[in-house]
Design a protein around this motif. Sequence first.
Motif, PDB file in Angstrom:
ATOM      1  N   ALA A 248      -1.114   4.278   6.638  1.00 13.41           N
ATOM      2  CA  ALA A 248      -1.143   4.346   5.179  1.00 13.41           C
ATOM      3  C   ALA A 248      -0.046   3.464   4.576  1.00 13.41           C
ATOM      4  O   ALA A 248       1.066   3.363   5.113  1.00 13.41           O
ATOM      5  CB  ALA A 248      -0.953   5.788   4.727  1.00 13.41           C
ATOM      6  N   LEU A 249      -0.376   2.827   3.465  1.00  7.95           N
ATOM      7  CA  LEU A 249       0.574   2.007   2.726  1.00  7.95           C
ATOM      8  C   LEU A 249       0.958   2.728   1.443  1.00  7.95           C
ATOM      9  O   LEU A 249       0.087   3.194   0.697  1.00  7.95           O
ATOM     10  CB  LEU A 249      -0.051   0.653   2.364  1.00  7.95           C
ATOM     11  CG  LEU A 249       0.276  -0.551   3.240  1.00  7.95           C
ATOM     12  CD1 LEU A 249      -0.503  -1.765   2.764  1.00  7.95           C
ATOM     13  CD2 LEU A 249       1.766  -0.841   3.238  1.00  7.95           C
ATOM     14  N   THR A 250       2.247   2.804   1.174  1.00  3.37           N
ATOM     15  CA  THR A 250       2.702   3.381  -0.090  1.00  3.37           C
ATOM     16  C   THR A 250       3.130   2.270  -1.037  1.00  3.37           C
ATOM     17  O   THR A 250       3.617   1.216  -0.607  1.00  3.37           O
ATOM     18  CB  THR A 250       3.876   4.346   0.140  1.00  3.37           C
ATOM     19  OG1 THR A 250       4.941   3.654   0.809  1.00  3.37           O
ATOM     20  CG2 THR A 250       3.440   5.531   0.999  1.00  3.37           C
ATOM     21  N   ASN A 251       2.910   2.508  -2.323  1.00  4.17           N
ATOM     22  CA  ASN A 251       3.302   1.573  -3.397  1.00  4.17           C
ATOM     23  C   ASN A 251       2.586   0.224  -3.324  1.00  4.17           C
ATOM     24  O   ASN A 251       3.078  -0.775  -3.871  1.00  4.17           O
ATOM     25  CB  ASN A 251       4.827   1.340  -3.370  1.00  4.17           C
ATOM     26  CG  ASN A 251       5.603   2.619  -3.575  1.00  4.17           C
ATOM     27  OD1 ASN A 251       5.295   3.404  -4.457  1.00  4.17           O
ATOM     28  ND2 ASN A 251       6.619   2.841  -2.738  1.00  4.17           N
ATOM     29  N   ALA A 252       1.441   0.197  -2.646  1.00  4.07           N
ATOM     30  CA  ALA A 252       0.688  -1.061  -2.549  1.00  4.07           C
ATOM     31  C   ALA A 252      -0.284  -1.180  -3.723  1.00  4.07           C
ATOM     32  O   ALA A 252      -0.927  -0.203  -4.102  1.00  4.07           O
ATOM     33  CB  ALA A 252      -0.089  -1.107  -1.242  1.00  4.07           C
TER      34      ALA A 252
END
Length: 283
Positions: A248-252
């Motif tokens: 998972a990518l955060t702030n993308a």
Amino acid sequence: MDVEIRHLRAFAAVARHRSFSRAAQELSITQPALSRTVAQLEATLGVRLLVRTSRRVEPTDAGTEFLQRAERVLASFDHALTVVRRLGVLRLGFSWLLPAPWAQRTIKDFESGTGASVTLTRTDDPLEALHRRTVDIAVVRGDVAGPEPLPTVRLFEEARFVVCSRESPLASRSHLDWDEVRHWRLIVNTVSGTTGPWSWPEASRPQDIVETANYDEWVETVAADRGVGVVPETARHRSPHPALRFVALTNAPPVPVSLVYLPDGPRALIRRFVDASLASVDS
């Protein structure tokens, strides 16, 4: 005034239902409009087709005879429309992995609603395929850019995920921040990819880049642990490759998904497909 199909439909509906109100409901028009249409038909033919009473509407002898012939004409006309619509084909271009279940729902609703069919064309560059006229409408991820603006309908946005090899140190991470991606070697699909150095401000772009020319090359390069990639969420659900891991990518920033088409394409089919696409997004 010439007799038109709308006149025949109006008269046939009233004669079948023996009611202006029920016929108006069937045709989705107002009762006054229906009455005017039938009156126009009678005036053009110079024959009374219907007898109106306070309780009922009855066809005259001429109306009964005309109803039989009108219904044969309408049946033949509707059959002709059905046959022609089935010959219609809309060519849908895409680079990889159509979003599910949006694509399946849209195609089903479009085909059942129009009688036309959708041909799916996978192409590395959907915008180029549009200009070559090998497709009529295209699903495009990311910002739509080109030498000339094309009609574009924004559908929805997809979240981004990092993709790495199962052998990568990143494979054990539960998430990665968007700003951290620049510290990893980035595998980029230069033709149909949605993420590249251009996705970050110039001062914070990844510097270690490996370029690939299509989706298959990109997948195998990531699987070989030559770096990491970034893809929309659709790939996480549908990639069968056993050597890949999605993190998972955060702030993308999300990836926009749009429909793009040429303004001089098959307008009626394109309009109906766009309508079906937006209805699928809302449902």
